[in-house]
Design an enzyme around this catalytic site. Structure first.
Site, PDB file in Angstrom:
ATOM      1  N   CYS A  89      -8.917  29.306   0.010  1.00 15.12           N
ATOM      2  CA  CYS A  89      -9.181  30.649  -0.518  1.00 15.12           C
ATOM      3  C   CYS A  89     -10.675  30.921  -0.574  1.00 15.12           C
ATOM      4  CB  CYS A  89      -8.531  30.830  -1.878  1.00 15.12           C
ATOM      5  SG  CYS A  89      -8.884  29.518  -3.017  1.00 15.12           S
TER       6      CYS A  89
ATOM      7  N   GLU B 163      -5.269  34.839  -8.577  1.00 15.18           N
ATOM      8  CA  GLU B 163      -6.264  34.266  -7.661  1.00 15.18           C
ATOM      9  C   GLU B 163      -5.749  34.549  -6.258  1.00 15.18           C
ATOM     10  OE1 GLU B 163      -7.970  32.723  -5.222  1.00 15.18           O
ATOM     11  OE2 GLU B 163      -7.411  30.661  -5.726  1.00 15.18           O
TER      12      GLU B 163
HETATM   13  P1  NDP Z   1       2.296  34.756  -1.037  1.00 16.82           P
HETATM   14  O1  NDP Z   1       1.298  35.494  -1.842  1.00 16.82           O
HETATM   15  O2  NDP Z   1       3.421  35.507  -0.446  1.00 16.82           O
HETATM   16  O3  NDP Z   1       2.947  33.570  -1.923  1.00 16.82           O
HETATM   17  C1  NDP Z   1       2.269  32.873  -2.939  1.00 16.82           C
HETATM   18  C2  NDP Z   1       3.297  32.359  -3.939  1.00 16.82           C
HETATM   19  O4  NDP Z   1       4.016  33.460  -4.494  1.00 16.82           O
HETATM   20  C3  NDP Z   1       4.362  31.456  -3.323  1.00 16.82           C
HETATM   21  O5  NDP Z   1       4.735  30.455  -4.241  1.00 16.82           O
HETATM   22  C4  NDP Z   1       5.490  32.422  -3.083  1.00 16.82           C
HETATM   23  O6  NDP Z   1       6.734  31.802  -2.978  1.00 16.82           O
HETATM   24  C5  NDP Z   1       5.420  33.283  -4.306  1.00 16.82           C
HETATM   25  N1  NDP Z   1       6.061  34.590  -4.165  1.00 16.82           N
HETATM   26  C6  NDP Z   1       6.321  35.288  -3.029  1.00 16.82           C
HETATM   27  N2  NDP Z   1       6.883  36.483  -3.326  1.00 16.82           N
HETATM   28  C7  NDP Z   1       6.971  36.538  -4.676  1.00 16.82           C
HETATM   29  C8  NDP Z   1       7.418  37.527  -5.597  1.00 16.82           C
HETATM   30  N3  NDP Z   1       7.900  38.688  -5.193  1.00 16.82           N
HETATM   31  N4  NDP Z   1       7.345  37.250  -6.907  1.00 16.82           N
HETATM   32  C9  NDP Z   1       6.824  36.076  -7.352  1.00 16.82           C
HETATM   33  N5  NDP Z   1       6.393  35.118  -6.529  1.00 16.82           N
HETATM   34  C10 NDP Z   1       6.442  35.339  -5.216  1.00 16.82           C
HETATM   35  O7  NDP Z   1       1.471  33.976   0.033  1.00 16.82           O
HETATM   36  P2  NDP Z   1       1.932  33.312   1.385  1.00 16.82           P
HETATM   37  O8  NDP Z   1       2.169  31.881   1.099  1.00 16.82           O
HETATM   38  O9  NDP Z   1       3.031  34.092   2.052  1.00 16.82           O
HETATM   39  O10 NDP Z   1       0.591  33.509   2.226  1.00 16.82           O
HETATM   40  C11 NDP Z   1       0.228  34.816   2.643  1.00 16.82           C
HETATM   41  C12 NDP Z   1      -1.266  34.984   2.587  1.00 16.82           C
HETATM   42  O11 NDP Z   1      -1.763  34.734   1.282  1.00 16.82           O
HETATM   43  C13 NDP Z   1      -2.024  34.034   3.461  1.00 16.82           C
HETATM   44  O12 NDP Z   1      -2.103  34.596   4.718  1.00 16.82           O
HETATM   45  C14 NDP Z   1      -3.357  33.914   2.790  1.00 16.82           C
HETATM   46  O13 NDP Z   1      -4.190  34.949   3.259  1.00 16.82           O
HETATM   47  C15 NDP Z   1      -3.053  34.185   1.332  1.00 16.82           C
HETATM   48  N6  NDP Z   1      -3.032  32.961   0.520  1.00 16.82           N
HETATM   49  C16 NDP Z   1      -4.023  32.784  -0.381  1.00 16.82           C
HETATM   50  C17 NDP Z   1      -4.058  31.642  -1.141  1.00 16.82           C
HETATM   51  C18 NDP Z   1      -5.134  31.419  -2.133  1.00 16.82           C
HETATM   52  O14 NDP Z   1      -5.510  30.274  -2.353  1.00 16.82           O
HETATM   53  N7  NDP Z   1      -5.602  32.439  -2.812  1.00 16.82           N
HETATM   54  C19 NDP Z   1      -3.071  30.593  -1.007  1.00 16.82           C
HETATM   55  C20 NDP Z   1      -2.032  30.904  -0.068  1.00 16.82           C
HETATM   56  C21 NDP Z   1      -2.041  32.051   0.661  1.00 16.82           C
HETATM   57  P3  NDP Z   1       7.287  31.379  -1.536  1.00 16.82           P
HETATM   58  O15 NDP Z   1       6.242  30.503  -0.916  1.00 16.82           O
HETATM   59  O16 NDP Z   1       8.498  30.648  -1.885  1.00 16.82           O
HETATM   60  O17 NDP Z   1       7.480  32.673  -0.786  1.00 16.82           O
END
Ligand code: NDP
Length: 490
Positions: free
Chosen positions: A269, A235
């Site tokens: 989102c 998602e």
């Molecule tokens: P990320 O996609 O980087 O992170 C989402 C989750 O994945 C977090 O728990 C993160 O951990 C984890 N993660 C990061 N890198 C890895 C990896 N290599 N392998 C497995 N898990 C990983 O999102 P961000 O929080 O950095 O946000 C960036 C962008 O994502 C935002 O600007 C927004 O556009 C979008 N976003 C979309 C969401 C939605 O509801 N679809 C929710 C949040 C963000 P950690 O936080 O510890 O890095």
């Protein structure tokens, strides 16, 4: 020396909310090992007992509502009312998943058809084993619970890696589960940064990963999963369109549009990012919108930007939009980190970053269209396809437009209402990801279909799966199939 813990900070004040271990590969492996064992026990409990435990967990969460609300409020900065709404919605999903798992996944007989007349066929959906949930920070309870509740109800054990920005509430959700299921660690959390999530996704004993976050990270997670052929549900956010047709209730539309775009500081989102308004009502709608937006205040109606790095993306989009478009509200000065005041810009070119990329902030672009068809065509040009909204008083026309919108979900005369209906699947197409959480599809997402056919009696003169089969049986088969399927429909 690398630090062993990390702090979660209140984005509004910078105060430390909690300190959590950075769990590395070994800790993640140990958690998955425990989950594997616990999952076998949990699966063995059966639907009725799991339902009882999950409904009890629902009651425990409800009893701890205020405590969880406080944690979400502190870790994300969102207002207490929004944190409450988020957790209440998560509770309704937990309730639905617990109550419907048996009906959706339980064993049932299916029709065998004429050629299989001598067979009995049963279908059921069995647990996968260990499900890894990698969660975001924007709705740190509602969003992961959309996977956790459904995965648990389907009989799986869950290892949950909350976002590094909201670890406290994730840890607490798993701790509270042990009040209802004290025997085995069926639902655990592991904390840390991206590497912790990466270690979890790479563990071959994980049978499915439920990921919520950015499209770029989803690709990285998928690449790690490819190594073990681990399936994922992704998602990944969106760039949702809001269409106002000529016969829309403009006051209701403006009100919904603003809330859909600005609530949670736009960090939703399925939040409203692009608005398309048909020419006939454009001025009237914009009057409603611009009057209302003056009353929406960052820091009061919605909180700060939770992830500091997001401010730069929002700023880049606002700078870009205001250079090429016409400002209706706010502008580059609206960014006063960690807060961003509402920004509305008209006539931003469709190929600009502010219209194409996910902003995840309290900003919208608005465009005038000839009619709803043109609005729909523009809405559908996005690489994303998560949700969307149609405002129209013509229920039939609105339904037609909703069906043609190339997204996983569409709300009519309301915003994001689909997320609160547990029976509706949630998820997107294109860059918004694939797979579904919520509803019957969400339960099946975390289960494997098991098909069993049992021969009840030997079919006289029709033993087709035997070397003893002769030309007489084949002739009979041809006659039977001609009778059953040989008549053309013209
Ligand atoms: P990320 O996609 O980087 O992170 C989402 C989750 O994945 C977090 O728990 C993160 O951990 C984890 N993660 C990061 N890198 C890895 C990896 N290599 N392998 C497995 N898990 C990983 O999102 P961000 O929080 O950095 O946000 C960036 C962008 O994502 C935002 O600007 C927004 O556009 C979008 N976003 C979309 C969401 C939605 O509801 N679809 C929710 C949040 C963000 P950690 O936080 O510890 O890095």
């Amino acid at each position: 020396m690398t630090t062993l813990t990390f702090d979660s900070l209140n984005p509004a004040t910078g105060e430390v909310v909690g300190s959590h271990p950075k769990q590395g590969v070994d800790a993640v492996r140990a958690a998955v090992g425990r989950a594997e064992e616990a999952g076998v026990w949990w699966a063995g409990l059966g639907h009725a007992e799991r339902k009882r435990r999950l409904l009890d967990y629902k009651a425990v969460i409800t009893q701890h509502l205020r405590e969880l609300v406080k944690l979400v409020h502190e870790e994300t900065g969102k207002p207490v009312g929004d944190a409450t709404l988020e957790i209440v919605l998560a509770i309704t999903h937990l309730d639905w998943a617990a109550r419907n798992a048996h009906k959706v996944l339980g064993r049932r007989r299916v029709s065998t058809g004429m050629i299989g007349l001598n067979l009995a066929a049963t279908l059921e959906y069995l647990p996968l084993g260990v499900v890894a949930v990698i969660g975001p920070w924007n709705y740190p309870v509602f969003t992961p619970m959309g996977s956790i509740a459904y995965a648990l109800a389907a009989g799986n054990a869950v290892v949950f890696k909350p976002s590094e920005f909201t670890p406290g509430v994730g840890v607490r959700m798993a701790e509270l589960f042990a009040e209802s299921v004290p025997e085995r660690p069926v639902f655990q959390s592991v904390t840390g940064l991206g590497e912790t999530g990466a270690a979890l996704a790479a563990d071959p004993r994980v049978k499915k990963v439920a990921f919520t976050g950015s499209t770029a990270t989803a690709k990285r997670v998928m690449a790690a999963c490819a190594e073990n052929l681990t399936p994922i549900v992704a998602e990944c956010g969106g760039k949702d369109a809001f269409i106002v047709d000529a016969d829309a209730d403009l006051q209701a539309a403006a009100d919904a549009c603003l809330w859909g775009a600005m609530s949670n500081a736009g960090q939703t989102c399925a939040g409203v990012e692009r608005v398309y308004v048909v020419d006939a009502v454009y001025e009237s709608f914009m009057r409603e919108l611009s009057e209302r937006v003056t009353k929406v205040k960052a820091g009061e109606d919605y909180g700060p930007i939770t992830m500091p790095g997001q401010v730069d993306i929002i700023k880049r989009h606002i700078d870009d939009a205001t250079k090429s478009g016409k400002v209706v509200a706010g502008g580059p000065g609206s960014v006063r980190a960690p807060y961003v005041d509402p920004v509305i810009v008209e006539d931003v070119p469709e190929d600009s970053p502010a219209v194409r990329e996910e902003t995840f902030g309290p900003t919208i672009t608005v465009r005038r269209t000839r009619d709803a068809q043109e609005a729909l065509e523009l809405a559908n040009t996005s690489a994303y396809g998560l949700g969307g909204t149609i405002f129209s008083r013509n229920a039939r026309r609105a339904m037609e437009l909703a069906r043609m919108m190339h997204t996983g979900m569409t709300a009519i005369n309301s915003v994001i209402s689909f997320a609160g209906v547990p029976a509706l699947p949630f998820g997107g197409v294109g860059d918004s990801g694939f797979g579904r959480i919520h509803g019957a599809d969400g339960l099946r997402e975390f289960a494997r279909p098991k098909a069993i056919s049992r021969q009840r009696f030997a079919m006289p003169g029709m033993n087709l799966t035997s070397f003893a089969r002769g030309p007489v049986e084949v002739e009979r088969l041809i006659r039977l199939v001609t009778l059953l399927h040989g008549r053309r429909k013209r």
